[in-house]
Design a protein around this motif. Structure first.
Motif, PDB file in Angstrom:
ATOM      1  N   GLY A   1       0.913  -1.548   0.031  1.00 16.28           N
ATOM      2  CA  GLY A   1      -0.129  -0.131   0.312  1.00 16.28           C
ATOM      3  C   GLY A   1       0.430   1.016  -0.185  1.00 16.28           C
ATOM      4  O   GLY A   1       0.425   2.104   0.494  1.00 16.28           O
ATOM      5  N   SER A   2       1.302   1.384  -0.799  1.00 16.76           N
ATOM      6  CA  SER A   2       2.529   2.787  -1.132  1.00 16.76           C
ATOM      7  C   SER A   2       2.052   3.827  -1.637  1.00 16.76           C
ATOM      8  O   SER A   2       1.135   3.482  -2.427  1.00 16.76           O
ATOM      9  CB  SER A   2       4.107   2.093  -1.476  1.00 16.76           C
ATOM     10  N   THR A   3       2.405   4.847  -1.204  1.00 21.21           N
ATOM     11  CA  THR A   3       1.762   5.874  -1.917  1.00 21.21           C
ATOM     12  C   THR A   3       2.139   5.822  -3.601  1.00 21.21           C
ATOM     13  O   THR A   3       3.951   5.962  -4.413  1.00 21.21           O
ATOM     14  CB  THR A   3       1.559   7.329  -1.689  1.00 21.21           C
ATOM     15  N   VAL A   4       1.577   5.728  -5.407  1.00 20.61           N
ATOM     16  CA  VAL A   4       1.866   5.381  -5.984  1.00 20.61           C
ATOM     17  C   VAL A   4       1.619   7.260  -6.977  1.00 20.61           C
ATOM     18  O   VAL A   4       2.116   7.747  -8.401  1.00 20.61           O
ATOM     19  CB  VAL A   4       1.506   4.489  -6.767  1.00 20.61           C
ATOM     20  N   GLY A   5       0.784   7.946  -6.458  1.00 22.42           N
ATOM     21  CA  GLY A   5       0.356   9.285  -6.685  1.00 22.42           C
ATOM     22  C   GLY A   5      -0.509   9.869  -5.798  1.00 22.42           C
ATOM     23  O   GLY A   5      -0.282   9.340  -4.853  1.00 22.42           O
ATOM     24  N   GLU A   6      -0.406  10.793  -6.367  1.00 22.29           N
ATOM     25  CA  GLU A   6      -1.261  11.984  -5.561  1.00 22.29           C
ATOM     26  C   GLU A   6      -2.809  12.558  -6.393  1.00 22.29           C
ATOM     27  O   GLU A   6      -2.027  13.346  -7.336  1.00 22.29           O
ATOM     28  CB  GLU A   6      -0.856  12.653  -4.770  1.00 22.29           C
ATOM     29  N   VAL A   7      -3.253  12.603  -5.948  1.00 19.74           N
ATOM     30  CA  VAL A   7      -4.547  13.658  -6.656  1.00 19.74           C
ATOM     31  C   VAL A   7      -5.046  15.196  -6.561  1.00 19.74           C
ATOM     32  O   VAL A   7      -4.482  14.909  -5.102  1.00 19.74           O
ATOM     33  CB  VAL A   7      -6.183  13.139  -6.253  1.00 19.74           C
ATOM     34  N   ARG A   8      -4.462  16.220  -6.997  1.00 22.46           N
ATOM     35  CA  ARG A   8      -4.343  17.295  -6.546  1.00 22.46           C
ATOM     36  C   ARG A   8      -5.005  18.217  -6.707  1.00 22.46           C
ATOM     37  O   ARG A   8      -5.312  18.327  -7.543  1.00 22.46           O
ATOM     38  CB  ARG A   8      -3.069  18.567  -7.720  1.00 22.46           C
ATOM     39  N   ALA A   9      -6.713  18.034  -5.621  1.00 22.25           N
ATOM     40  CA  ALA A   9      -7.765  19.099  -5.489  1.00 22.25           C
ATOM     41  C   ALA A   9      -7.715  19.630  -5.655  1.00 22.25           C
ATOM     42  O   ALA A   9      -8.117  20.453  -6.219  1.00 22.25           O
ATOM     43  CB  ALA A   9      -8.507  17.852  -4.857  1.00 22.25           C
ATOM     44  N   VAL A  10      -6.949  20.389  -4.637  1.00 24.61           N
ATOM     45  CA  VAL A  10      -6.522  21.614  -4.495  1.00 24.61           C
ATOM     46  C   VAL A  10      -5.236  22.428  -4.896  1.00 24.61           C
ATOM     47  O   VAL A  10      -4.350  21.335  -4.280  1.00 24.61           O
ATOM     48  CB  VAL A  10      -7.066  22.107  -3.244  1.00 24.61           C
TER      49      VAL A  10
END
Lengths: 345, 364
Positions: free
Chosen positions: B28-37
């Motif tokens: 469950g490592s972080t593979v990306g991010e959603v830049r919501a703001v």
């Protein structure tokens, strides 16, 4: 209303669709009458609970239980292969009979509101269009595939050949809506019913879809029954409009006439209460008093009378006005004539 | 409107960011991010209605929730002027310190059916914030609830009824009454009228406008409907994929938009007037993906005016006029059409004249 309009392809006469429930009968559609002419876009507009969706479901005999068409006619001029025309009363057909299954999708096709829920996620969109084509037309699988790709191209699906094998969940909202329109067009229906086809998508995408529908209507001369709550969409797209309130038609006529000379107090109120990009900002909007009544507590007489600023006591709360010709449009209101509908037995 | 006097800034948001991690891979490592703001700066003056407008997924709701600390922002500051004049940075407060802020900032949600507890009557629903904030005497609470119900146009007798007895418009009035219970100074309204029918929507818009005037409230009004935004707000901020594309006073924005996206939004809205029928111009393609935004200016793949610089360099939000800022490399060169002068069309003229057909005496 005697301007040049094409032949009537669908004529709904005094349609009543009721839902008997434990608490009483919900009269979702209660005496609706309108004509759809060849090659026109007829907008059906109204707020929630006005019966616009149930009217459309009745036309396709898709009313869910316990709903039932209890009265009226839905006369459809069926014309396969352009030779002989037969008139079918859809209201009389069995909901699951052979005939209605031929008409559904074949002659009358639906563009639903929620394209995500309308495609099976397990089958590619292409195979679902092929299935519809082969169900209604006597063609080989190759031929059906060719038709499907042709339809996908027609609705502006980029790289249609590849998208034929795509699944609905791989497409974006706008493309999915295009795919569903391609599916609806697959069997060259004579009538398209669009039930709030752009409500679930964003404005910039909505504009693309509306332009697509306009183009299809121009090129094929299809007749489109367009249901929406958005008066802006009606003003931009429809030729004629039917204004509904609580299962009844309040007013109908040419869009250019109804929007500039609304005759029914409800139509007037509806048009006045929307803030427009062209109206004065930050002023108090004219409103309609009260809210839409509960379906089981429909007022007597004209359904709009408790909210109507011009209601005539002793008249509007007693009898239901008939839908009659008033100048260029049809209006059901005692302010314009004094003919009432006979009371139900 | 210019004659209304607006006070100093009640809210100043600077470089606000909210990135949601995308979990995946092994462990469950972080593979990306959603830049919501993504780097949002804005301000609201006292007594002002600022609208935050954009299409779905543009981050307008997340921005609103970050300001209130309903979700914790990734970085940035949200300074709020308390009643006594001190500025607090809501983004940096500990959770225990938030209560006094929440007394002054309230939120109204979209769905009046989901935001009211069906098992509580109006007295309990509207009285709860009062109770929590120390008004333990039932009679005092009842008086205050009666006052609040009257303020939003409901009868005080209704306080013993349950939400199911009310229509959508009435429920939204209840939600507004609850939000007003603690005399807030800033209200964040998230699509507060979107779920209502047109005839009821106008009632609620009128109510919000009159409350704003009477109580000198400030509003952050999150919405997607441009006609409503134009009707209600003093200023408008347009968002696209997590960023502010343009921010300007309402009249100015609608008359002289500087960002191609703002102009495109206006072109796409169907105007409810058949005498002003024109081609609806959609935009090619779809709204950008905040998890994998396009390079440079996020709008460039859909923009008709995009050049080389737009593909590589992200434009900063910069000031181009009084109160008018825009994030576009070409803002000065472009001459974009707004919705034009406030002109009357054949339809508005016909509607404003007393119609002969309704002047008839009704049949007796």
């Amino acid at each position: 209303m005697n301007e040049d309009r094409g032949d009537v392809v669908l004529s709904v006469r005094n349609l009543k669709t009721h839902f008997p429930t434990d608490d009483g009968v919900v009269k979702a559609v209660d005496g609706v009458t309108f004509d759809l002419h060849q090659g026109e876009v007829l907008g059906v507009v109204g707020e929630s609970g006005c019966g616009k969706s149930i009217t459309m479901k009745s036309v396709m005999q898709l009313v869910g239980k316990p709903g039932r068409i209890v009265d009226g006619q839905i006369l459809f001029k069926r014309n396969r292969d352009g030779t002989n025309t037969e008139e079918v009363d859809i209201a009389k057909l069995r909901t699951n009979g052979k005939k209605i299954r031929e008409i559904r999708g074949g002659d009358i096709a639906l563009i639903p509101q929620e394209p995500m829920a309308s495609f099976s996620p397990l089958h590619s969109i292409g195979s679902q269009i092929v299935e519809a084509v082969m169900l209604h037309q006597d063609v080989s699988k190759q031929e059906a595939k060719r038709i499907a790709i042709e339809k996908l191209n027609e609705v502006g699906m980029p790289s249609a050949e590849q998208r034929f094998d795509a699944y609905s969940w791989q497409l974006s909202g706008g493309l999915r809506q295009r795919a569903i329109i391609a599916l609806a067009l697959a069997c060259n229906p004579s009538i398209l019913i669009a039930d709030e086809p752009t409500t679930a998508i964003d404005v910039t995408t909505q504009a693309q879809i509306l332009e697509l529908l306009k183009r299809l209507q121009r090129e094929h001369g299809s007749s489109i029954l367009f249901i929406t709550h958005d008066l802006g969409v009606i003003a931009q797209l429809a030729d004629h409009v039917v204004v509904m309130y609580l299962g009844r038609v309040m007013e109908q006529g040419a869009v250019s006439d109804v929007f500039t000379h609304p005759r029914h107090p409800y139509t007037r109120a509806l048009l006045a209460s929307i803030p427009s990009l062209h109206s004065e900002p930050r002023i108090e909007l004219p409103t309609v008093a009260g809210g839409i009544p509960h379906p089981l507590q429909r007022p007597n007489g004209c359904p709009f009378h408790p909210r109507c600023p011009d209601a005539i006591p002793g008249t509007c709360d007693v009898a239901m006005p008939k839908l009659l010709d008033v100048e260029q449009s049809k209006v059901a209101c005692f302010l314009h004539h004094d003919e009432a509908e006979e009371a139900d037995a | 409107m210019p004659e209304e006097v607006l006070g100093p800034n009640i809210l100043e948001v600077e470089n606000l960011k909210k990135y949601f991690p995308i979990k995946g891979g092994f462990f469950g490592s972080t593979v990306g991010e959603v830049r919501a703001v993504d780097d949002v700066s804005l301000y609201v003056r006292e007594g002002e209605i600022l609208s935050l407008v954009g299409e779905s997924g543009c981050g307008k709701t997340t921005t609103a929730r970050c300001i209130l600390r309903a979700v914790d922002p990734t970085s940035g500051s949200t300074r709020f002027r308390m009643k006594d004049g001190t500025m607090v940075d809501i983004a940096k407060l500990k959770e225990t310190e938030l209560k006094p802020v929440w007394r002054e900032v309230q939120m109204i949600f979209q769905d009046p059916f989901g935001s009211l507890n069906p098992r509580k009557n109006l007295l309990e629903i509207i009285g709860e914030p009062l109770y929590v904030n120390g008004i333990r005497d039932r009679q005092t609470r009842m008086n205050r609830v009666a006052e609040l119900l009257e303020l939003v146009g409901l009868r005080p007798e209704y306080m013993h009824r349950y939400p199911h007895a009310f229509s959508g418009g009435q429920r939204q009035r209840v939600v507004i009454a609850r939000a007003l219970a603690l005399e807030p100074r800033l209200i964040i309204a998230d699509e507060a009228v979107s779920a209502l029918d047109v005839s009821v929507q106008a009632q609620v818009l009128n109510l919000l406008l009159s409350l704003q005037r009477r109580l000198n409230l400030s509003f952050l009004f999150v919405a997607h409907d441009l006609s409503i935004v134009k009707h209600i707000s003093h200023r408008v901020a347009v968002m696209y994929v997590g960023k502010i594309a343009e921010m300007a006073p309402t009249e100015e924005l609608f008359r002289r938009p500087k960002h191609p996206y703002t102009a495109a939004l206006m072109k796409a809205v169907p105007i409810p007037d058949p005498t002003l029928r024109n081609e609806l111009k959609g935009l090619p393609g779809e709204v950008g993906n905040p998890a994998n935004p396009p390079s440079g200016c996020y709008f460039h793949p859909r923009c008709a005016y995009a050049t080389e610089i737009c593909k590589t360099k992200t434009p900063e939000l910069r000031t181009v006029g009084p109160d008018h800022s825009v994030a576009c490399h070409h803002a000065e060169e472009l001459n974009l059409d707004g919705i034009g002068e406030l002109k009357s069309s054949p339809m508005t003229e016909a509607l404003s004249q007393p119609d002969a057909s309704t002047g008839n005496a009704p049949p007796s």
